[in-house]
Write a protein that holds these residues in place. Structure first.
Motif, PDB file in Angstrom:
ATOM      1  N   CYS A  97      57.708  85.372   3.205  1.00 21.96           N
ATOM      2  CA  CYS A  97      56.444  85.685   3.890  1.00 21.96           C
ATOM      3  C   CYS A  97      55.763  84.375   4.275  1.00 21.96           C
ATOM      4  O   CYS A  97      55.859  83.385   3.540  1.00 21.96           O
ATOM      5  N   GLY A  98      55.066  84.385   5.374  1.00 19.82           N
ATOM      6  CA  GLY A  98      54.279  83.211   5.785  1.00 19.82           C
ATOM      7  C   GLY A  98      55.175  81.998   5.994  1.00 19.82           C
ATOM      8  O   GLY A  98      56.212  82.068   6.669  1.00 19.82           O
ATOM      9  N   THR A 154      57.667  90.079  -1.264  1.00 16.25           N
ATOM     10  CA  THR A 154      58.929  89.401  -1.584  1.00 16.25           C
ATOM     11  C   THR A 154      59.505  89.951  -2.892  1.00 16.25           C
ATOM     12  O   THR A 154      60.710  90.207  -2.996  1.00 16.25           O
ATOM     13  N   LEU A 168      51.541  77.407  11.985  1.00 18.67           N
ATOM     14  CA  LEU A 168      50.851  78.063  10.861  1.00 18.67           C
ATOM     15  C   LEU A 168      50.090  77.030  10.020  1.00 18.67           C
ATOM     16  O   LEU A 168      48.946  77.244   9.632  1.00 18.67           O
ATOM     17  N   LEU A 212      62.966  83.420  -0.380  1.00 22.46           N
ATOM     18  CA  LEU A 212      62.209  82.171  -0.517  1.00 22.46           C
ATOM     19  C   LEU A 212      60.783  82.520  -0.919  1.00 22.46           C
ATOM     20  O   LEU A 212      60.132  83.330  -0.261  1.00 22.46           O
ATOM     21  N   SER A 213      60.296  81.930  -1.983  1.00 18.66           N
ATOM     22  CA  SER A 213      58.900  82.124  -2.368  1.00 18.66           C
ATOM     23  C   SER A 213      58.481  81.031  -3.332  1.00 18.66           C
ATOM     24  O   SER A 213      59.026  80.944  -4.431  1.00 18.66           O
ATOM     25  N   ARG A 214      57.517  80.213  -2.887  1.00 16.21           N
ATOM     26  CA  ARG A 214      57.027  79.161  -3.788  1.00 16.21           C
ATOM     27  C   ARG A 214      56.532  79.766  -5.101  1.00 16.21           C
ATOM     28  O   ARG A 214      56.904  79.329  -6.173  1.00 16.21           O
ATOM     29  N   SER A 215      55.673  80.779  -4.980  1.00 15.54           N
ATOM     30  CA  SER A 215      55.010  81.339  -6.164  1.00 15.54           C
ATOM     31  C   SER A 215      55.891  82.310  -6.930  1.00 15.54           C
ATOM     32  O   SER A 215      55.693  82.529  -8.120  1.00 15.54           O
ATOM     33  N   GLY A 216      56.819  82.936  -6.237  1.00 17.71           N
ATOM     34  CA  GLY A 216      57.621  83.988  -6.858  1.00 17.71           C
ATOM     35  C   GLY A 216      56.811  85.231  -7.184  1.00 17.71           C
ATOM     36  O   GLY A 216      57.265  86.111  -7.922  1.00 17.71           O
ATOM     37  N   ILE A 247      46.728  75.247  -2.180  1.00 17.78           N
ATOM     38  CA  ILE A 247      46.989  76.566  -1.595  1.00 17.78           C
ATOM     39  C   ILE A 247      47.980  76.449  -0.435  1.00 17.78           C
ATOM     40  O   ILE A 247      48.928  77.224  -0.324  1.00 17.78           O
ATOM     41  N   VAL A 248      47.744  75.475   0.416  1.00 13.89           N
ATOM     42  CA  VAL A 248      48.602  75.307   1.597  1.00 13.89           C
ATOM     43  C   VAL A 248      49.940  74.708   1.171  1.00 13.89           C
ATOM     44  O   VAL A 248      49.986  73.712   0.464  1.00 13.89           O
ATOM     45  N   MET A 249      51.019  75.347   1.603  1.00 15.96           N
ATOM     46  CA  MET A 249      52.355  74.883   1.192  1.00 15.96           C
ATOM     47  C   MET A 249      52.776  73.657   1.994  1.00 15.96           C
ATOM     48  O   MET A 249      52.831  73.695   3.209  1.00 15.96           O
ATOM     49  N   VAL A 270      49.597  85.629  -2.389  1.00 11.24           N
ATOM     50  CA  VAL A 270      49.085  86.777  -1.644  1.00 11.24           C
ATOM     51  C   VAL A 270      49.695  88.036  -2.250  1.00 11.24           C
ATOM     52  O   VAL A 270      50.911  88.245  -2.173  1.00 11.24           O
ATOM     53  N   MET A 285      62.101  73.920  -0.293  1.00 11.53           N
ATOM     54  CA  MET A 285      62.859  75.169  -0.136  1.00 11.53           C
ATOM     55  C   MET A 285      63.777  75.081   1.086  1.00 11.53           C
ATOM     56  O   MET A 285      64.892  75.595   1.082  1.00 11.53           O
ATOM     57  N   THR A 330      44.644  82.264  -0.331  1.00 11.39           N
ATOM     58  CA  THR A 330      44.862  82.113  -1.770  1.00 11.39           C
ATOM     59  C   THR A 330      46.294  81.621  -1.966  1.00 11.39           C
ATOM     60  O   THR A 330      47.138  81.789  -1.072  1.00 11.39           O
ATOM     61  N   LYS A 331      46.557  81.051  -3.122  1.00 11.88           N
ATOM     62  CA  LYS A 331      47.882  80.485  -3.360  1.00 11.88           C
ATOM     63  C   LYS A 331      48.941  81.586  -3.412  1.00 11.88           C
ATOM     64  O   LYS A 331      50.081  81.415  -2.986  1.00 11.88           O
TER      65      LYS A 331
HETATM   66  C1  F1P Z   1      53.785  82.161   0.926  1.00 14.38           C
HETATM   67  C2  F1P Z   1      52.339  82.171   1.395  1.00 14.38           C
HETATM   68  C3  F1P Z   1      52.092  81.006   2.333  1.00 14.38           C
HETATM   69  C4  F1P Z   1      50.656  80.911   2.767  1.00 14.38           C
HETATM   70  C5  F1P Z   1      49.674  80.905   1.591  1.00 14.38           C
HETATM   71  C6  F1P Z   1      50.053  81.946   0.584  1.00 14.38           C
HETATM   72  O1  F1P Z   1      53.916  82.510  -0.362  1.00 14.38           O
HETATM   73  O2  F1P Z   1      52.056  83.400   2.011  1.00 14.38           O
HETATM   74  O3  F1P Z   1      52.890  81.089   3.467  1.00 14.38           O
HETATM   75  O4  F1P Z   1      50.495  79.723   3.460  1.00 14.38           O
HETATM   76  O5  F1P Z   1      49.646  79.634   1.024  1.00 14.38           O
HETATM   77  O6  F1P Z   1      51.450  81.976   0.313  1.00 14.38           O
HETATM   78  P1  F1P Z   1      55.178  82.328  -1.283  1.00 14.38           P
HETATM   79  O7  F1P Z   1      55.833  83.678  -1.339  1.00 14.38           O
HETATM   80  O8  F1P Z   1      56.078  81.289  -0.726  1.00 14.38           O
HETATM   81  O9  F1P Z   1      54.592  81.935  -2.611  1.00 14.38           O
END
Ligand code: F1P
Length: 323
Positions: free
Chosen positions: A39-40, A96, A206, A87-91, A139-141, A320, A148, A317-318
C-alpha cells in the motif's frame, strides 16, 4: 539536520547491511507467477519491482494489497496460484495483513519484506526478509522504502555492486544543494518515468505530496502529453527520470524541450551529458534505486521552502489501519 534529513542522508549504511544479507534471502519458485503487493509507498515499489521481475523472466504483477485481498483473480486470473511478495515497513497495514492472511488460506507462498520482524504480517507469512532501517525514520517512508526496493531487486536477480551504496551516497551529497533553486516558487510537480522507472516516478510524486502538501502527478513520459499537459504552467516543475536507453532518451529529450517551451521548469535525471542531474550509466533497476534518495530529498526541499515540518505531516500516521 532534522530527523527526515538524517534518515535520508544516513540511509546508505543500512543499504550496505541489506546487501550483506542477500545470501539469506529466500529464492523465488521457478515457474510460479509472482504477485508483489503493498500500500502507498510500498505499492509504488511493488510496481517497479514487478516490472524488474518481468525483465528478469518472471511472470509478475503488482497489485494494491486491498485489491489482492478481495480480487486476486482480476489480476492473475488463470495464473493462480501465485507466490506473493508483500512489502510493508510496519507489517501492520490492515489491507496488507489481510491480503497475506487470504493468500495463506489459499495455499500461496507469502514472503514478507518488512522492517518490523515481530508484526502481524510476519505472523502471516511463510518467509520473512527483515531489514534494519534508520532508527530516526518518521512517518514518511524514506530509508525503509529504499531498503525494501533493494531487497526486492536482489530477489529479482539484479546484481547490486558492493560499492553501490557509497556511489548513491556521494551522488546525493552532490545533488542535494542544487534542488532548492529549481523548486523555488513551484506549486505543481510532475514526475515522469517509463517501464521499471514508472513506480519510482509515482513514489517521487507521493513523497513530495506527503512531505510538502503539494499537488503532484506521475505519468509515463509520452502519456503526459495526452491531456494532463493542459495543467502545465510556469509554476510547474517536471522531474524527468530518464530511462537508461539511448532511444528512449531521444524521445524523452524531445518531450522535455516541448515542456520547457510550454513554460515548465524541468529537472532531468539521466546518464546523458545534458542532464540536469548526471547519474552514472546503470541498469533501469539500479537507476531506480539511485533516483530514490534524490526524490526523497526533493520532497524535503519543497517542504522546507514552504516552511513545513516533514516529521509531522498533515493527516498521516506511521501505520494506516482500517478500524
Ligand atoms: C505504507 C504507508 C506509506 C505512507 C504512510 C503510511 O505502509 O501507507 O506508504 O506513506 O507513511 O504507511 P507500510 O505497509 O509500508 O507500513
Amino acid at each position: 539536520m532534522n530527523r527526515t534529513e538524517d534518515s535520508i542522508f544516513k540511509q546508505f549504511q543500512f543499504w550496505q547491511i541489506a546487501l550483506n544479507q542477500k545470501e539469506g534471502f529466500p529464492a523465488l519458485t521457478t515457474g510460479v507467477p509472482v504477485a508483489v503487493i503493498g500500500c502507498g509507498t510500498s505499492l509504488h515499489l511493488a510496481q517497479s519491482l514487478a516490472a524488474i521481475l518481468r525483465t528478469h523472466g518472471w511472470r509478475a504483477v503488482a497489485v494494491p494489497a486491498s485489491e489482492w485481498q478481495n480480487r486476486a483473480e482480476a489480476y492473475l486470473g488463470g495464473d493462480l496460484p501465485a507466490q506473493v511478495i508483500t512489502l510493508s515497513r510496519s507489517g501492520e497495514t490492515s489491507e496488507t495483513v489481510q491480503a497475506a492472511k487470504e493468500s495463506l488460506k489459499r495455499g500461496f507462498r507469502v514472503v514478507a519484506v518488512t522492517c518490523e520482524p515481530a508484526s502481524s504480517l510476519t505472523q502471516n507469512a511463510t518467509e520473512v526478509i527483515e531489514l534494519q532501517t534508520s532508527p530516526v525514520e518518521g512517518i514518511v517512508m524514506t530509508s525503509s522504502a529504499s531498503l525494501m526496493f533493494l531487497a526486492g531487486l536482489q530477489m529479482a536477480g539484479e546484481a547490486v555492486p558492493e560499492e553501490f551504496p557509497q556511489m548513491a551516497a556521494q551522488l546525493l551529497e552532490e545533488v542535494a544543494p542544487n534542488l532548492r533553486r529549481f523548486a523555488k516558487d513551484k506549486s505543481h510537480f510532475v514526475f515522469l518515468g517509463s517501464g521499471e522507472l514508472f513506480g519510482i516516478a509515482q513514489e517521487g510524486a507521493l513523497k513530495l505530496q506527503e512531505m510538502s502538501l503539494s499537488y503532484t502527478q506521475a505519468y509515463h513520459p509520452l502519456e503526459y502529453r495526452h491531456g494532463p499537459v493542459a495543467l502545465l504552467d510556469d509554476k510547474t516543475l517536471v522531474i524527468m527520470l530518464h530511462y537508461p536507453d539511448p532511444n528512449a532518451v531521444s524521445e524523452e529529450y524531445t518531450l522535455v524541450k516541448e515542456l520547457v517551451d510550454k513554460g515548465a521548469t524541468v529537472i532531468t535525471l539521466g546518464d546523458h551529458e545534458s542532464a540536469t542531474i548526471a547519474i552514472p550509466r546503470l541498469s533501469p533497476a539500479l537507476t531506480g534505486l539511485i533516483n530514490l534518495p534524490i526524490l526523497q530529498y526533493l520532497g524535503e526541499t519543497v517542504a522546507q521552502l514552504k516552511g513545513l515540518d516533514t516529521t509531522n505531516p498533515r493527516n498521516l500516521t506511521k501505520v494506516v489501519m482500517l478500524t
